[in-house]
Structures are given as structure tokens and as C-alpha cells.
Write a protein that holds these residues in place. Structure first.
Motif, PDB file in Angstrom:
ATOM      1  N   ILE A  97       1.291  -1.704  -0.277  1.00 52.07           N
ATOM      2  CA  ILE A  97       0.131   0.056  -0.298  1.00 52.07           C
ATOM      3  C   ILE A  97       0.819   1.258   0.179  1.00 52.07           C
ATOM      4  O   ILE A  97       0.799   1.962  -0.511  1.00 52.07           O
ATOM      5  N   ALA A  98       1.932   1.320   0.375  1.00 51.58           N
ATOM      6  CA  ALA A  98       2.544   2.172   0.699  1.00 51.58           C
ATOM      7  C   ALA A  98       3.279   2.355   0.183  1.00 51.58           C
ATOM      8  O   ALA A  98       3.007   3.937  -0.965  1.00 51.58           O
ATOM      9  N   THR A  99       3.658   1.724  -0.892  1.00 56.56           N
ATOM     10  CA  THR A  99       4.645   1.598  -2.354  1.00 56.56           C
ATOM     11  C   THR A  99       3.788   2.194  -3.484  1.00 56.56           C
ATOM     12  O   THR A  99       3.613   2.985  -4.232  1.00 56.56           O
ATOM     13  N   THR A 100       2.561   1.584  -3.640  1.00 59.65           N
ATOM     14  CA  THR A 100       1.267   1.968  -4.769  1.00 59.65           C
ATOM     15  C   THR A 100       0.741   3.617  -3.903  1.00 59.65           C
ATOM     16  O   THR A 100       0.534   4.220  -5.415  1.00 59.65           O
ATOM     17  N   ALA A 101       0.678   3.916  -3.203  1.00 62.06           N
ATOM     18  CA  ALA A 101       0.196   5.174  -2.685  1.00 62.06           C
ATOM     19  C   ALA A 101       1.736   6.144  -3.083  1.00 62.06           C
ATOM     20  O   ALA A 101       1.130   7.107  -3.912  1.00 62.06           O
ATOM     21  N   LEU A 102       2.636   5.697  -2.643  1.00 62.42           N
ATOM     22  CA  LEU A 102       3.602   7.004  -2.852  1.00 62.42           C
ATOM     23  C   LEU A 102       3.709   6.897  -4.629  1.00 62.42           C
ATOM     24  O   LEU A 102       3.786   7.880  -5.326  1.00 62.42           O
ATOM     25  N   GLN A 103       3.999   6.097  -5.403  1.00 63.98           N
ATOM     26  CA  GLN A 103       3.700   5.966  -6.967  1.00 63.98           C
ATOM     27  C   GLN A 103       2.705   6.998  -7.273  1.00 63.98           C
ATOM     28  O   GLN A 103       3.460   8.080  -8.101  1.00 63.98           O
ATOM     29  N   GLU A 109       2.940  15.123  -7.617  1.00 65.74           N
ATOM     30  CA  GLU A 109       3.628  16.072  -7.013  1.00 65.74           C
ATOM     31  C   GLU A 109       4.849  16.062  -7.795  1.00 65.74           C
ATOM     32  O   GLU A 109       5.797  15.269  -7.491  1.00 65.74           O
ATOM     33  N   LYS A 110       4.884  17.392  -8.607  1.00 63.99           N
ATOM     34  CA  LYS A 110       6.566  16.918  -9.585  1.00 63.99           C
ATOM     35  C   LYS A 110       7.383  17.368  -8.989  1.00 63.99           C
ATOM     36  O   LYS A 110       8.878  18.101  -9.496  1.00 63.99           O
ATOM     37  N   VAL A 111       7.464  18.513  -8.052  1.00 63.42           N
ATOM     38  CA  VAL A 111       8.767  18.917  -7.056  1.00 63.42           C
ATOM     39  C   VAL A 111       9.854  17.580  -7.256  1.00 63.42           C
ATOM     40  O   VAL A 111       9.802  16.608  -7.275  1.00 63.42           O
ATOM     41  N   ARG A 112      11.093  17.984  -7.926  1.00 56.13           N
ATOM     42  CA  ARG A 112      12.356  17.633  -8.059  1.00 56.13           C
ATOM     43  C   ARG A 112      13.354  18.422  -7.685  1.00 56.13           C
ATOM     44  O   ARG A 112      13.399  19.300  -8.663  1.00 56.13           O
ATOM     45  N   PRO A 113      14.406  17.917  -7.734  1.00 56.96           N
ATOM     46  CA  PRO A 113      14.159  16.461  -6.109  1.00 56.96           C
ATOM     47  C   PRO A 113      14.051  16.350  -5.349  1.00 56.96           C
ATOM     48  O   PRO A 113      13.389  17.693  -4.658  1.00 56.96           O
ATOM     49  N   ILE A 114      13.369  15.792  -4.885  1.00 56.28           N
ATOM     50  CA  ILE A 114      12.431  15.220  -3.285  1.00 56.28           C
ATOM     51  C   ILE A 114      13.176  14.389  -3.134  1.00 56.28           C
ATOM     52  O   ILE A 114      13.877  13.204  -3.259  1.00 56.28           O
ATOM     53  N   TYR A 115      13.257  14.366  -1.402  1.00 56.73           N
ATOM     54  CA  TYR A 115      13.722  13.653   0.189  1.00 56.73           C
ATOM     55  C   TYR A 115      12.989  13.107   0.449  1.00 56.73           C
ATOM     56  O   TYR A 115      11.612  13.217   0.967  1.00 56.73           O
ATOM     57  N   GLY A 116      13.423  11.720   0.772  1.00 59.45           N
ATOM     58  CA  GLY A 116      12.977  10.809   1.660  1.00 59.45           C
ATOM     59  C   GLY A 116      13.696  10.122   2.607  1.00 59.45           C
ATOM     60  O   GLY A 116      14.876  10.040   2.497  1.00 59.45           O
ATOM     61  N   ARG A 117      13.585  10.247   3.919  1.00 51.54           N
ATOM     62  CA  ARG A 117      13.902   9.754   5.579  1.00 51.54           C
ATOM     63  C   ARG A 117      13.684   8.420   5.743  1.00 51.54           C
ATOM     64  O   ARG A 117      12.465   8.820   5.772  1.00 51.54           O
ATOM     65  N   ALA A 118      14.526   7.753   6.033  1.00 48.42           N
ATOM     66  CA  ALA A 118      14.383   6.920   6.828  1.00 48.42           C
ATOM     67  C   ALA A 118      15.463   6.219   8.607  1.00 48.42           C
ATOM     68  O   ALA A 118      16.469   5.663   7.958  1.00 48.42           O
ATOM     69  N   ALA A 119      14.852   5.456   9.530  1.00 51.95           N
ATOM     70  CA  ALA A 119      15.347   5.574  10.473  1.00 51.95           C
ATOM     71  C   ALA A 119      16.141   4.144   9.675  1.00 51.95           C
ATOM     72  O   ALA A 119      16.156   3.151   9.359  1.00 51.95           O
ATOM     73  N   PHE A 120      17.649   4.078  10.124  1.00 51.78           N
ATOM     74  CA  PHE A 120      18.549   3.377   9.894  1.00 51.78           C
ATOM     75  C   PHE A 120      17.978   1.202   9.854  1.00 51.78           C
ATOM     76  O   PHE A 120      17.967   0.705   9.020  1.00 51.78           O
ATOM     77  N   ASP A 121      16.581   1.273  10.630  1.00 48.15           N
ATOM     78  CA  ASP A 121      17.033   0.632  10.664  1.00 48.15           C
ATOM     79  C   ASP A 121      14.929   0.223  10.331  1.00 48.15           C
ATOM     80  O   ASP A 121      13.973  -1.168  10.493  1.00 48.15           O
ATOM     81  N   ASN A 122      14.233   1.111   9.879  1.00 48.13           N
ATOM     82  CA  ASN A 122      13.063   0.824   9.103  1.00 48.13           C
ATOM     83  C   ASN A 122      13.036   0.321   7.603  1.00 48.13           C
ATOM     84  O   ASN A 122      12.972   0.541   6.555  1.00 48.13           O
ATOM     85  N   TYR A 123      13.878  -1.400   7.766  1.00 45.41           N
ATOM     86  CA  TYR A 123      13.837  -1.450   6.085  1.00 45.41           C
ATOM     87  C   TYR A 123      12.674  -2.019   5.360  1.00 45.41           C
ATOM     88  O   TYR A 123      12.375  -1.580   4.264  1.00 45.41           O
ATOM     89  N   GLY A 124      11.362  -1.631   5.735  1.00 47.22           N
ATOM     90  CA  GLY A 124       9.910  -1.279   4.865  1.00 47.22           C
ATOM     91  C   GLY A 124      10.031  -0.298   4.813  1.00 47.22           C
ATOM     92  O   GLY A 124       9.699  -0.188   3.254  1.00 47.22           O
ATOM     93  N   GLN A 126      12.575   2.099   3.940  1.00 44.91           N
ATOM     94  CA  GLN A 126      13.774   2.152   3.212  1.00 44.91           C
ATOM     95  C   GLN A 126      13.129   1.399   1.691  1.00 44.91           C
ATOM     96  O   GLN A 126      13.359   1.449   0.289  1.00 44.91           O
ATOM     97  N   LYS A 127      12.546   0.299   1.428  1.00 44.76           N
ATOM     98  CA  LYS A 127      12.468  -0.292   0.797  1.00 44.76           C
ATOM     99  C   LYS A 127      11.108   0.308  -0.460  1.00 44.76           C
ATOM    100  O   LYS A 127      11.601   0.158  -1.488  1.00 44.76           O
ATOM    101  N   VAL A 128      10.627   0.652   0.238  1.00 46.01           N
ATOM    102  CA  VAL A 128       9.311   1.705  -0.519  1.00 46.01           C
ATOM    103  C   VAL A 128       9.891   2.322  -1.130  1.00 46.01           C
ATOM    104  O   VAL A 128       9.591   2.838  -2.321  1.00 46.01           O
ATOM    105  N   LEU A 129      10.666   3.460  -0.442  1.00 40.46           N
ATOM    106  CA  LEU A 129      11.675   4.768  -1.370  1.00 40.46           C
ATOM    107  C   LEU A 129      12.411   3.809  -2.313  1.00 40.46           C
ATOM    108  O   LEU A 129      12.347   4.310  -3.468  1.00 40.46           O
ATOM    109  N   GLY A 130      13.091   2.841  -2.393  1.00 38.79           N
ATOM    110  CA  GLY A 130      13.396   2.114  -3.459  1.00 38.79           C
ATOM    111  C   GLY A 130      12.865   1.461  -4.373  1.00 38.79           C
ATOM    112  O   GLY A 130      12.883   2.302  -5.677  1.00 38.79           O
ATOM    113  N   LYS A 131      11.752   0.990  -4.602  1.00 40.48           N
ATOM    114  CA  LYS A 131      10.745   0.507  -5.614  1.00 40.48           C
ATOM    115  C   LYS A 131      10.213   1.921  -5.879  1.00 40.48           C
ATOM    116  O   LYS A 131       9.761   1.348  -7.326  1.00 40.48           O
TER     117      LYS A 131
END
Length: 160
Positions: A97-103, A109-124, A126-131
């Protein structure tokens, strides 16, 4: 997830009450890490996010799955840089759901560059951002209220 109808709607003031309940979840709060000092203070939460609704630099949307509020997503500006933030209710984790929603959000939301941050151990997260095409570009350290200590966070960027 194939049966889920995921849509983004304009966030309304009533949605904030649901979002407040989501962030009371201890596990979710821990993974988010960089949260409010007192997640139990509903008045402070509602005051802060009601102001966000009126702020033209913040683009907030409510994530709905089969007409049920499942989370929130927003673009904000901090130190002249656009950032993305999202929160998914734990009962919806692991369903894409997070991946689909972010896509979907990134299509409007066309602003670029755009940044995301994730705690070092928030693997979920991190995967969403990468996808969604974000690339890890660095790290930072900051005080995580939810953990009451300084932790490392990974910084991601989407350029195009």
C-alpha cells in the motif's frame, strides 16, 4: 493487495483524528523514530496538523484502501528542500500500500528533487523508497523522540 482499491484523497480535518490514532501504535512510532515528543497529546497533534492543512507548501493526502483510511502521505519543505513523509496503519503493513500510494502521489507532486528519510532499521520504508525510484545518497544523525536517543537515518533522493 490485488483486491485492494487504493486511492489518495485530499486530507480533511476529520482525517486527522484517525491519523492521531495510528501514531499511538508503539511499534509504528518506534520505526518512524522521528516523532513528536508526546504522541499522546491529541490537542498538540491536531493543532500542528490542522495548520499543515492550510500551509500551501505542504501537500497532504489521505490514503484509503477500499474506502477505509489506511494512512497519510505528504510533501513538505524544510530548509528549502522538498521532503516526502508517509504513515501506514500497521494493520495495512506488508501489502504494498505504501509503495502504491507513493507512486500515485509522485505522479501529482512534481517537485524534484524530493527527499525521503528512514531510520537505519526501518527496512520497510527503505524498500518503499527504493521501489519508487529514490536512491540512497547519504546518512544523518538526529534525536529520535520515539527512542529517546540519537540514531542514524538514511537519506534518499528522487531526481526525475
Amino acid at each position: 493487495m490485488a483486491n485492494n482499491n487504493i486511492i489518495l484523497t485530499e486530507t480533511e480535518e476529520n482525517d486527522l483524528n484517525v491519523f492521531f490514532q495510528f501514531q499511538l501504535d508503539c511499534e509504528a512510532n518506534y520505526l518512524a523514530a522521528f516523532t513528536s515528543k508526546n504522541p499522546n497529546d491529541k490537542n498538540a497533534y491536531l493543532e500542528k496538523y490542522t495548520k499543515h492543512l492550510a500551509d500551501p507548501t505542504i501537500h497532504m493526502r489521505t490514503i484509503k484502501v477500499n474506502d477505509v483510511i489506511a494512512g497519510s502521505i505528504a510533501k513538505y519543505v524544510m530548509e528549502n528542500e522538498a521532503g516526502i513523509t508517509y504513515w501506514i496503519d500497521r494493520k495495512f503493513w506488508g501489502q504494498g500500500i505504501a509503495t502504491t500510494a507513493l507512486q500515485g502521489f509522485l505522479k501529482v507532486e512534481k517537485v524534484r528533487p524530493i527527499y525521503g528519510r528512514a531510520a537505519f532499521d526501518n527496512y520497510g520504508s527503505q524498500k518503499v523508497l527504493g521501489k519508487c525510484g529514490f536512491v540512497k545518497i547519504g546518512t544523518d544523525k538526529g534525536f529520535a523522540n520515539a527512542r529517546q536517543t540519537e540514531i542514524e537515518e538514511f537519506i534518499y533522493q528522487l531526481s526525475a
